[in-house]
Scaffold this motif. Structure first.
Motif, PDB file in Angstrom:
ATOM      1  N   THR A   1       0.837  -1.204   0.000  1.00 50.25           N
ATOM      2  CA  THR A   1       0.000   0.000   0.000  1.00 50.25           C
ATOM      3  C   THR A   1       0.874   1.258   0.000  1.00 50.25           C
ATOM      4  OG1 THR A   1      -1.650  -1.216   1.269  1.00 50.25           O
ATOM      5  CG2 THR A   1      -1.879   1.183   1.223  1.00 50.25           C
TER       6      THR A   1
ATOM      7  N   GLU B   1       9.657   3.428   6.615  1.00 54.03           N
ATOM      8  CA  GLU B   1       9.289   2.051   6.981  1.00 54.03           C
ATOM      9  C   GLU B   1      10.229   1.619   8.099  1.00 54.03           C
ATOM     10  OE1 GLU B   1       7.181  -0.725   6.456  1.00 54.03           O
ATOM     11  OE2 GLU B   1       8.576  -1.506   7.958  1.00 54.03           O
TER      12      GLU B   1
ATOM     13  N   SER C   1       2.891  -7.642   3.545  1.00 53.74           N
ATOM     14  CA  SER C   1       3.069  -7.795   2.088  1.00 53.74           C
ATOM     15  C   SER C   1       4.037  -8.919   1.735  1.00 53.74           C
ATOM     16  CB  SER C   1       3.535  -6.472   1.473  1.00 53.74           C
ATOM     17  OG  SER C   1       2.517  -5.515   1.617  1.00 53.74           O
TER      18      SER C   1
HETATM   19  C1  FAD Z   1      -2.152 -15.003   5.470  1.00 57.45           C
HETATM   20  C2  FAD Z   1      -2.361 -13.946   4.416  1.00 57.45           C
HETATM   21  C3  FAD Z   1      -2.451 -14.299   3.086  1.00 57.45           C
HETATM   22  C4  FAD Z   1      -2.685 -13.311   2.118  1.00 57.45           C
HETATM   23  N1  FAD Z   1      -2.726 -13.679   0.816  1.00 57.45           N
HETATM   24  C5  FAD Z   1      -2.937 -12.747  -0.135  1.00 57.45           C
HETATM   25  C6  FAD Z   1      -2.912 -13.110  -1.497  1.00 57.45           C
HETATM   26  O1  FAD Z   1      -2.682 -14.265  -1.836  1.00 57.45           O
HETATM   27  N2  FAD Z   1      -3.145 -12.151  -2.424  1.00 57.45           N
HETATM   28  C7  FAD Z   1      -3.383 -10.847  -2.060  1.00 57.45           C
HETATM   29  O2  FAD Z   1      -3.604 -10.009  -2.951  1.00 57.45           O
HETATM   30  N3  FAD Z   1      -3.393 -10.474  -0.760  1.00 57.45           N
HETATM   31  C8  FAD Z   1      -3.162 -11.390   0.192  1.00 57.45           C
HETATM   32  N4  FAD Z   1      -3.151 -11.024   1.509  1.00 57.45           N
HETATM   33  C9  FAD Z   1      -3.430  -9.633   1.836  1.00 57.45           C
HETATM   34  C10 FAD Z   1      -2.226  -8.738   1.564  1.00 57.45           C
HETATM   35  O3  FAD Z   1      -1.034  -9.396   1.938  1.00 57.45           O
HETATM   36  C11 FAD Z   1      -2.363  -7.434   2.366  1.00 57.45           C
HETATM   37  O4  FAD Z   1      -3.605  -6.844   2.104  1.00 57.45           O
HETATM   38  C12 FAD Z   1      -1.264  -6.450   1.993  1.00 57.45           C
HETATM   39  O5  FAD Z   1       0.004  -7.036   2.048  1.00 57.45           O
HETATM   40  C13 FAD Z   1      -1.320  -5.261   2.933  1.00 57.45           C
HETATM   41  O6  FAD Z   1      -0.266  -4.394   2.582  1.00 57.45           O
HETATM   42  P1  FAD Z   1      -0.016  -3.101   3.423  1.00 57.45           P
HETATM   43  O7  FAD Z   1       1.049  -2.332   2.733  1.00 57.45           O
HETATM   44  O8  FAD Z   1      -1.308  -2.420   3.676  1.00 57.45           O
HETATM   45  O9  FAD Z   1       0.498  -3.650   4.843  1.00 57.45           O
HETATM   46  P2  FAD Z   1       1.964  -4.171   5.242  1.00 57.45           P
HETATM   47  O10 FAD Z   1       2.627  -4.907   4.156  1.00 57.45           O
HETATM   48  O11 FAD Z   1       1.842  -4.861   6.551  1.00 57.45           O
HETATM   49  O12 FAD Z   1       2.769  -2.816   5.428  1.00 57.45           O
HETATM   50  C14 FAD Z   1       2.604  -2.014   6.571  1.00 57.45           C
HETATM   51  C15 FAD Z   1       3.999  -1.589   7.001  1.00 57.45           C
HETATM   52  O13 FAD Z   1       3.904  -0.568   7.995  1.00 57.45           O
HETATM   53  C16 FAD Z   1       5.066  -0.677   8.804  1.00 57.45           C
HETATM   54  N5  FAD Z   1       4.866   0.067  10.039  1.00 57.45           N
HETATM   55  C17 FAD Z   1       4.013  -0.214  11.060  1.00 57.45           C
HETATM   56  N6  FAD Z   1       4.125   0.718  12.024  1.00 57.45           N
HETATM   57  C18 FAD Z   1       5.070   1.598  11.625  1.00 57.45           C
HETATM   58  C19 FAD Z   1       5.634   2.771  12.199  1.00 57.45           C
HETATM   59  N7  FAD Z   1       5.258   3.209  13.412  1.00 57.45           N
HETATM   60  N8  FAD Z   1       6.596   3.433  11.517  1.00 57.45           N
HETATM   61  C20 FAD Z   1       6.999   3.004  10.280  1.00 57.45           C
HETATM   62  N9  FAD Z   1       6.508   1.892   9.683  1.00 57.45           N
HETATM   63  C21 FAD Z   1       5.547   1.208  10.358  1.00 57.45           C
HETATM   64  C22 FAD Z   1       5.190  -2.191   9.030  1.00 57.45           C
HETATM   65  O14 FAD Z   1       6.501  -2.524   9.410  1.00 57.45           O
HETATM   66  C23 FAD Z   1       4.785  -2.729   7.671  1.00 57.45           C
HETATM   67  O15 FAD Z   1       5.901  -3.043   6.859  1.00 57.45           O
HETATM   68  C24 FAD Z   1      -2.861 -11.963   2.494  1.00 57.45           C
HETATM   69  C25 FAD Z   1      -2.743 -11.622   3.835  1.00 57.45           C
HETATM   70  C26 FAD Z   1      -2.469 -12.588   4.788  1.00 57.45           C
HETATM   71  C27 FAD Z   1      -2.299 -12.205   6.222  1.00 57.45           C
END
Ligand code: FAD
Length: 341
Positions: free
Chosen positions: A20, A39, A48
């Motif tokens: 995201t 990050e 992710s």
């Molecule tokens: C078991 C599982 C299977 C999945 N399978 C799929 C799939 O097959 N296909 C699909 O499309 N989606 C899948 N998903 C969903 C997908 O992985 C997530 O929706 C997506 O990765 C979310 O991305 P994000 O960037 O929002 O969150 P994240 O990747 O978690 O990124 C958030 C980041 O914020 C950082 N952060 C937190 N607090 C702070 C702070 N205070 N300061 C700085 N950084 C901070 C964290 O370290 C983290 O790296 C799956 C999810 C799970 C749990």
């Protein structure tokens, strides 16, 4: 003692370097907006880099969330177009095993066609000619344009592209405080979290002022919100992935039934990744990694691919879904929406 040493300014501060955050940073930088992403770990080390790696055609949620499924169709096409190196365009089967409700299969087929997902029915024998390891109990399959995605590769490539467009990307920098002027968020305090980083030695912090601050911290969004005095009702749910050394599977397999534990098999290079479970957790980091989850996922996936039975996992890992659900009554249900709010 901690001292704030540097003041920096940016139009937009993006907090979180998962899919995201890097996607938002890239989009803004391409539009000429000044953007800084921080990050606290390595890029993609949150959810992710721990996802299953299914490139959704939209079929999985076609009947339960047609709007989300409809969005998947162009997203899938765009990703194949701009990030082909991060995708294995394998195609996928929704698999009906003996005993599965045929009405569910028919409902999904109709829903796929309604939202514009290519879906073709093949007999069990035709499917076994393409995937010989499929169980003899597979009665029919629905072929859909699912694929495998390599999420860490996609996050890295997106961050590199954002950087090339002018974004500042700062891994191993965590936000420890959010600043407000009473009405609006105006910036954040950040600290170096790398090994040997200044904060580890009780050193310096920085202050970043920003016109806009984006909370892209996924399952941690509630915690970051608290720093700004906001209540964001996240309901994180963990899921296990089990990687097994199996070469030669060249289709994504989804069990064609209501989403449940152990109903997806994704080919990744010379392994398949089986998943997954969905168990609510209170803390997105400190949670139990239970053996029953691994055993159940292998057993369930073996209904589609019997040669998985009894195999030792090469690797197991857990991820935590960033689910938002303000209604506590939904907490125990798999039915919490995967949509955006
Ligand atoms: C078991 C599982 C299977 C999945 N399978 C799929 C799939 O097959 N296909 C699909 O499309 N989606 C899948 N998903 C969903 C997908 O992985 C997530 O929706 C997506 O990765 C979310 O991305 P994000 O960037 O929002 O969150 P994240 O990747 O978690 O990124 C958030 C980041 O914020 C950082 N952060 C937190 N607090 C702070 C702070 N205070 N300061 C700085 N950084 C901070 C964290 O370290 C983290 O790296 C799956 C999810 C799970 C749990």
């Amino acid at each position: 003692m901690t001292v704030t040493v540097t003041d920096a300014e940016t139009d937009v501060l993006v907090i979180g370097g998962g899919g995201t955050g890097v996607g938002i940073a890239r989009d803004l930088a391409m539009r000429g907006v000044s953007v800084t992403l921080v990050e606290r770990n390595g890029l993609g080390q949150g959810t992710s880099g721990r996802s299953h790696g299914l490139l959704h055609s939209g079929a999985r949620y076609a009947e339960s969330d047609p709007e989300g499924a409809r969005e998947c169709v162009p997203e899938n096409r765009i990703l194949k177009d701009i990030a082909g190196e991060c995708i294995r365009d394998s195609g996928g089967y929704f698999v009906q095993v003996a005993g599965d409700d045929p009405a569910y299969f028919d409902e999904k087929l109709e829903a796929c066609r309604k939202v514009g997902i290519d879906a073709e029915v093949r007999s069990g024998d035709a499917a076994r000619r393409t995937v010989p390891a499929l169980s003899a109990a597979v009665e029919r399959v629905m072929e859909v344009p699912d694929g495998s995605i390599y999420p860490s590769r996609l996050v890295a490539a997106t961050a590199a592209s954002a950087h090339a467009c002018g974004a500042t990307i700062r891994p191993h920098v965590g936000v420890t405080d959010i600043h407000t002027d009473g009405d609006r968020v105006t910036g954040a305090t950040i600290e170096d979290t790398s090994v040997g980083g200044t904060s580890a030695s009780g050193g310096n912090e920085e202050r970043i002022d920003a016109e806009h601050v984006v909370n892209a911290t996924g399952a941690w969004a509630g915690r970051l919100g608290e720093l700004a005095g906001l209540d964001i009702e996240m309901q994180p749910a963990k899921g296990v992935m089990v990687a097994i050394d199996v070469d030669g599977l060249d289709r994504v397999l989804n069990r064609c039934r209501e989403p449940d534990d152990g109903d997806i098999v994704i080919p990744h290079e010379d392994q398949v990744v089986l998943g997954t479970t969905s168990v609510p957790v209170n803390d997105p980091e400190a949670y139990d990694r239970a053996d029953w989850e691994v055993e159940r996922v292998i057993e369930e996936c073996a209904s589609m691919l019997p040669n998985l039975r009894g195999r030792d996992p090469a690797r197991t890992y857990w991820g935590v879904r960033p689910l938002y659900e303000p209604n506590d009554a939904e907490r125990e249900q798999r039915g919490i929406s995967r949509g955006f709010f």
